[in-house]
Design an enzyme around this catalytic site. Sequence first.
Site, short mmCIF file in Angstrom:
data_model
loop_
_atom_site.label_atom_id
_atom_site.label_comp_id
_atom_site.label_asym_id
_atom_site.label_seq_id
_atom_site.Cartn_x
_atom_site.Cartn_y
_atom_site.Cartn_z
N HIS A 49 0.75 -1.29 -0.11
CA HIS A 49 0.05 0.04 0.07
C HIS A 49 0.93 1.03 0.16
O HIS A 49 2.15 1.24 0.36
CB HIS A 49 -1.01 0.07 1.22
CG HIS A 49 -0.24 0.14 2.56
ND1 HIS A 49 -0.13 -1.01 3.45
CD2 HIS A 49 0.41 1.13 3.13
CE1 HIS A 49 0.58 -0.57 4.23
NE2 HIS A 49 0.79 0.65 4.51
P1 TYD Z 1 -2.41 -4.15 7.63
O1 TYD Z 1 -2.69 -2.77 7.07
O2 TYD Z 1 -3.17 -5.40 6.84
O3 TYD Z 1 -0.82 -4.29 7.77
P2 TYD Z 1 0.26 -4.11 6.55
O4 TYD Z 1 -0.40 -3.26 5.64
O5 TYD Z 1 1.57 -3.17 7.34
O6 TYD Z 1 0.84 -5.31 6.45
O7 TYD Z 1 -2.64 -4.09 9.28
C1 TYD Z 1 -2.96 -5.53 9.72
C2 TYD Z 1 -4.30 -5.30 10.80
O8 TYD Z 1 -4.06 -4.63 11.67
C3 TYD Z 1 -5.46 -4.77 10.25
O9 TYD Z 1 -6.62 -5.38 10.48
C4 TYD Z 1 -5.55 -3.46 10.40
C5 TYD Z 1 -4.69 -3.33 11.90
N1 TYD Z 1 -4.22 -2.03 12.16
C6 TYD Z 1 -4.63 -1.20 13.08
O10 TYD Z 1 -5.73 -1.71 13.81
N2 TYD Z 1 -3.88 -0.06 13.50
C7 TYD Z 1 -2.82 0.25 13.02
O11 TYD Z 1 -2.16 1.20 13.26
C8 TYD Z 1 -2.44 -0.67 11.82
C9 TYD Z 1 -1.12 -0.20 11.08
C10 TYD Z 1 -3.27 -1.81 11.56
#
Ligand code: TYD
Length: 138
Positions: A49
């Site tokens: 992303h």
């Molecule tokens: P995700 O965005 O999929 O992680 P990445 O893109 O870094 O691989 O995040 C994983 C999960 O954690 C998703 O359910 C959203 C949650 N999350 C939060 O609740 N707060 C946060 O600050 C972040 C980064 C993720």
Amino acid sequence: MNYKQLNFQRHGDDRGMLVALEESKEIPFLVKRVYYMYDTVEGCRRGYHAHKKLKQVLVCVHGSCKIHLDDGYSQKELFLCKPYEGLYISSNIWREMYDFSSDAVLLVLASDVYDETDYVRDYQKFITTTRGNKNNEN
Ligand code: TYD
């Protein structure tokens, strides 16, 4: 590409090492959120992303991992393996994190709270928007 490798000051003495990070000092923005990834499954690649506004600093405080960055024009691979090194990533940069060592802890300092509307999760959309914005600036 608007990223920067940061080398934090190490406060070492006969007891060990300490690194201090302050907003607007070592970290080039006001820190509103901190999160970290650990126990990342072997071979897993995550991220995929860009952010519309969010700025972040990544620090692999334990173990190692690699970061793939893409600003729509060029790409860069970076290796994070030192607890005193940071990677500043501006907004509008696509990122993927991979090759996590089994003991890796990837700490992220972010300029804002979690906001799903700030995410761009579609790579084609990211490319179109980024190149469109650049063209409009010219
Ligand atoms: P995700 O965005 O999929 O992680 P990445 O893109 O870094 O691989 O995040 C994983 C999960 O954690 C998703 O359910 C959203 C949650 N999350 C939060 O609740 N707060 C946060 O600050 C972040 C980064 C993720």
